[in-house]
Structures are given as C-alpha cells and as structure tokens.
Scaffold this motif. Structure first.
Motif, PDB file in Angstrom:
ATOM      1  N   LEU A 283       0.842  -1.178   0.000  1.00  0.00           N
ATOM      2  CA  LEU A 283       0.000   0.000   0.000  1.00  0.00           C
ATOM      3  C   LEU A 283       0.885   1.238   0.000  1.00  0.00           C
ATOM      4  CD1 LEU A 283      -2.807   1.366   0.400  1.00  0.00           C
ATOM      5  CD2 LEU A 283      -2.397   1.144   2.867  1.00  0.00           C
ATOM      6  N   ILE A 284       0.602   2.162  -0.912  1.00  0.00           N
ATOM      7  CA  ILE A 284       1.312   3.441  -0.972  1.00  0.00           C
ATOM      8  C   ILE A 284       0.361   4.507  -0.447  1.00  0.00           C
ATOM      9  CG2 ILE A 284       2.470   5.139  -2.432  1.00  0.00           C
ATOM     10  CD1 ILE A 284       3.907   2.535  -2.542  1.00  0.00           C
ATOM     11  N   GLU A 285       0.824   5.262   0.549  1.00  0.00           N
ATOM     12  CA  GLU A 285       0.018   6.343   1.117  1.00  0.00           C
ATOM     13  C   GLU A 285       0.768   7.659   0.954  1.00  0.00           C
ATOM     14  OE1 GLU A 285      -2.068   4.072   4.857  1.00  0.00           O
ATOM     15  OE2 GLU A 285      -0.031   4.859   5.131  1.00  0.00           O
ATOM     16  N   CYS A 286       0.025   8.708   0.743  1.00  0.00           N
ATOM     17  CA  CYS A 286       0.599  10.046   0.609  1.00  0.00           C
ATOM     18  C   CYS A 286      -0.269  10.964   1.462  1.00  0.00           C
ATOM     19  CB  CYS A 286       0.570  10.442  -0.858  1.00  0.00           C
ATOM     20  SG  CYS A 286       1.652  11.796  -1.291  1.00  0.00           S
ATOM     21  N   VAL A 287       0.299  11.461   2.571  1.00  0.00           N
ATOM     22  CA  VAL A 287      -0.481  12.236   3.535  1.00  0.00           C
ATOM     23  C   VAL A 287       0.251  13.516   3.925  1.00  0.00           C
ATOM     24  CG1 VAL A 287      -1.545  10.134   4.479  1.00  0.00           C
ATOM     25  CG2 VAL A 287       0.488  11.086   5.577  1.00  0.00           C
ATOM     26  N   GLN A 288      -0.513  14.502   4.380  1.00  0.00           N
ATOM     27  CA  GLN A 288       0.084  15.702   4.939  1.00  0.00           C
ATOM     28  C   GLN A 288       0.183  15.509   6.443  1.00  0.00           C
ATOM     29  OE1 GLN A 288      -1.818  19.365   3.809  1.00  0.00           O
ATOM     30  NE2 GLN A 288      -0.423  20.612   5.031  1.00  0.00           N
ATOM     31  N   GLY A 289       1.361  15.830   7.008  1.00  0.00           N
ATOM     32  CA  GLY A 289       1.528  15.659   8.438  1.00  0.00           C
ATOM     33  C   GLY A 289       2.958  15.871   8.879  1.00  0.00           C
ATOM     34  N   ASP A 290       3.241  15.385  10.073  1.00  0.00           N
ATOM     35  CA  ASP A 290       4.552  15.520  10.708  1.00  0.00           C
ATOM     36  C   ASP A 290       5.209  14.143  10.743  1.00  0.00           C
ATOM     37  OD1 ASP A 290       6.705  15.780  12.480  1.00  0.00           O
ATOM     38  OD2 ASP A 290       5.604  17.055  13.876  1.00  0.00           O
TER      39      ASP A 290
ATOM     40  N   ASP B 240       1.712   9.835 -11.847  1.00  0.00           N
ATOM     41  CA  ASP B 240       2.468   9.782 -13.098  1.00  0.00           C
ATOM     42  C   ASP B 240       3.294   8.510 -13.217  1.00  0.00           C
ATOM     43  OD1 ASP B 240       1.410  12.242 -13.778  1.00  0.00           O
ATOM     44  OD2 ASP B 240       3.244  13.372 -13.341  1.00  0.00           O
ATOM     45  N   SER B 241       3.752   7.972 -12.068  1.00  0.00           N
ATOM     46  CA  SER B 241       4.585   6.766 -12.101  1.00  0.00           C
ATOM     47  C   SER B 241       3.743   5.486 -12.090  1.00  0.00           C
ATOM     48  CB  SER B 241       5.557   6.762 -10.921  1.00  0.00           C
ATOM     49  OG  SER B 241       4.835   6.562  -9.724  1.00  0.00           O
ATOM     50  N   GLY B 242       2.429   5.634 -12.030  1.00  0.00           N
ATOM     51  CA  GLY B 242       1.564   4.461 -12.041  1.00  0.00           C
ATOM     52  C   GLY B 242       1.378   3.790 -10.700  1.00  0.00           C
ATOM     53  N   LEU B 243       1.776   4.474  -9.619  1.00  0.00           N
ATOM     54  CA  LEU B 243       1.613   3.911  -8.280  1.00  0.00           C
ATOM     55  C   LEU B 243       0.300   4.401  -7.693  1.00  0.00           C
ATOM     56  CD1 LEU B 243       5.224   4.376  -6.857  1.00  0.00           C
ATOM     57  CD2 LEU B 243       4.144   2.245  -7.579  1.00  0.00           C
ATOM     58  N   ALA B 244      -0.526   3.468  -7.260  1.00  0.00           N
ATOM     59  CA  ALA B 244      -1.783   3.849  -6.608  1.00  0.00           C
ATOM     60  C   ALA B 244      -1.471   4.372  -5.224  1.00  0.00           C
ATOM     61  CB  ALA B 244      -2.702   2.631  -6.529  1.00  0.00           C
ATOM     62  N   GLN B 245      -2.283   5.290  -4.758  1.00  0.00           N
ATOM     63  CA  GLN B 245      -2.080   5.814  -3.411  1.00  0.00           C
ATOM     64  C   GLN B 245      -3.431   6.066  -2.760  1.00  0.00           C
ATOM     65  OE1 GLN B 245      -0.777   8.568  -5.715  1.00  0.00           O
ATOM     66  NE2 GLN B 245      -2.258  10.107  -5.290  1.00  0.00           N
ATOM     67  N   SER B 246      -3.379   6.239  -1.444  1.00  0.00           N
ATOM     68  CA  SER B 246      -4.611   6.579  -0.720  1.00  0.00           C
ATOM     69  C   SER B 246      -4.397   7.909  -0.025  1.00  0.00           C
ATOM     70  CB  SER B 246      -4.933   5.496   0.297  1.00  0.00           C
ATOM     71  OG  SER B 246      -3.890   5.355   1.233  1.00  0.00           O
TER      72      SER B 246
END
Length: 176
Positions: A5-12, A170-176
């Motif tokens: 699982l690839i996640e992309c979040v805003q945080g610390d 753009d790289s084809g990686l799914a994220q949540s």
C-alpha cells in the motif's frame, strides 16, 4: 506490487505511531538540525543523537538505521540526500536514499516505512523533480521487497503533498 500500500499524507514525520520506521532527512554528521532532522531529534530525545554519533559521517545517498528512542517508532533510518547543484549525480543520489532506506527496512523484517520529502528543504532540491525521483525509486524497488507492506510519504505542506501525489500518479503507483 499490489501487495504494498502506498500512502501520501500531509503531516509531521515525527508523529507516525502506526509505522515501524520513519526516515530522517539527515545531515552528514547525523546531528539534530532544522526541518525534518530537528523535528525527529526533538521528538526522539538526546539518546538518538548519542546513537547517531557512532554512525557518522555518511555520504549522499547512504542510509543507516538506529533505534527510535522517544519516538513511537521502533526505528529511524537516516538518509543523506544530495545538496541540489552540488552533489552529483543528484537524481541518482536522491533515488539511492529511497532505495537504501527501503532495503534496510526490508532486511530488518519491517512492514511499514514513512518518508519525508528528502532534500527539498535547505538542500534545495526542486520539489516536483524530487517527487518524481522518489516515486521512480519506490516503483523500481518495490518488486524486490519481501516484508514491506506499507510505504507512506509524509509531506509537511499542501504544496508538497500535491507534488508527491502527482508524481505517484504519473509513475503508475496507486495511493490513498
């Protein structure tokens, strides 16, 4: 690659309690500093700097692992990203940071890792370019990973978050 699982979040980055290992955008001496390194060392306490002393210095693209000390994470991987326009080849050295961190975590049997936007602060790496390098390095390394099940990119600002989300797409990686 679907098993990770690839996640992309805003945080610390210093506040990721559900992650096994966080990545520090370190300086060569692995000392507390500003930005990510300052936040991680501040949250971890003085034991982290003490453990780092024996591992320093490191070169651009290298990564080393320590305990988490006062952090909610068991481990910290310290990567030295390139100073943009100084350390060459910048793209390869930045990609090496992500590859080496993923490999270290995987070799240790860890299942989750969180990265900040390495080299984009005081090291001056352009955000969009750094995001693309990071996404490419993650994509290339994922098939070799045996234990990692979750990769989280923790971005401090909304601008950082948007750039990394776009690079992952753009790289084809799914994220949540």
């Amino acid at each position: 690659m679907n098993r990770i699982l690839i996640e992309c979040v805003q945080g610390d980055i210093a506040h990721q309690p559900d992650i096994d290992v966080i990545v520090n955008a370190a300086n060569a001496r692995l000392l507390p500093g500003s930005g990510v390194a300052g936040a991680i060392h501040g949250a971890a306490g003085p034991g982290l700097a003490e453990e780092c002393r024996a591992l320093a210095p490191i070169e651009p693209g290298q990564a080393v692992m320590t305990g988490g000390h006062g952090l909610p994470n068991d481990h910290v991987i310290h990567c030295l990203g390139p100073v943009y326009g100084v350390d060459q080849p910048s793209g390869q050295l930045l990609a090496d940071c992500f590859r080496h961190a993923l490999q270290l975590a995987d070799q240790a049997g860890l299942e989750s890792i969180a990265f900040p936007a390495v080299s984009t602060g005081v090291f001056g790496y352009p955000l969009t370019e750094a995001a693309a390098v990071a996404a490419g390095a993650i994509r290339e390394t994922m098939p070799t990973l045996e234990h990692i099940r979750r990769i989280r990119l923790v971005l401090f600002t909304a601008e950082d978050l948007a750039a990394f989300r776009a690079a992952l797409q753009d790289s084809g990686l799914a994220q949540s």
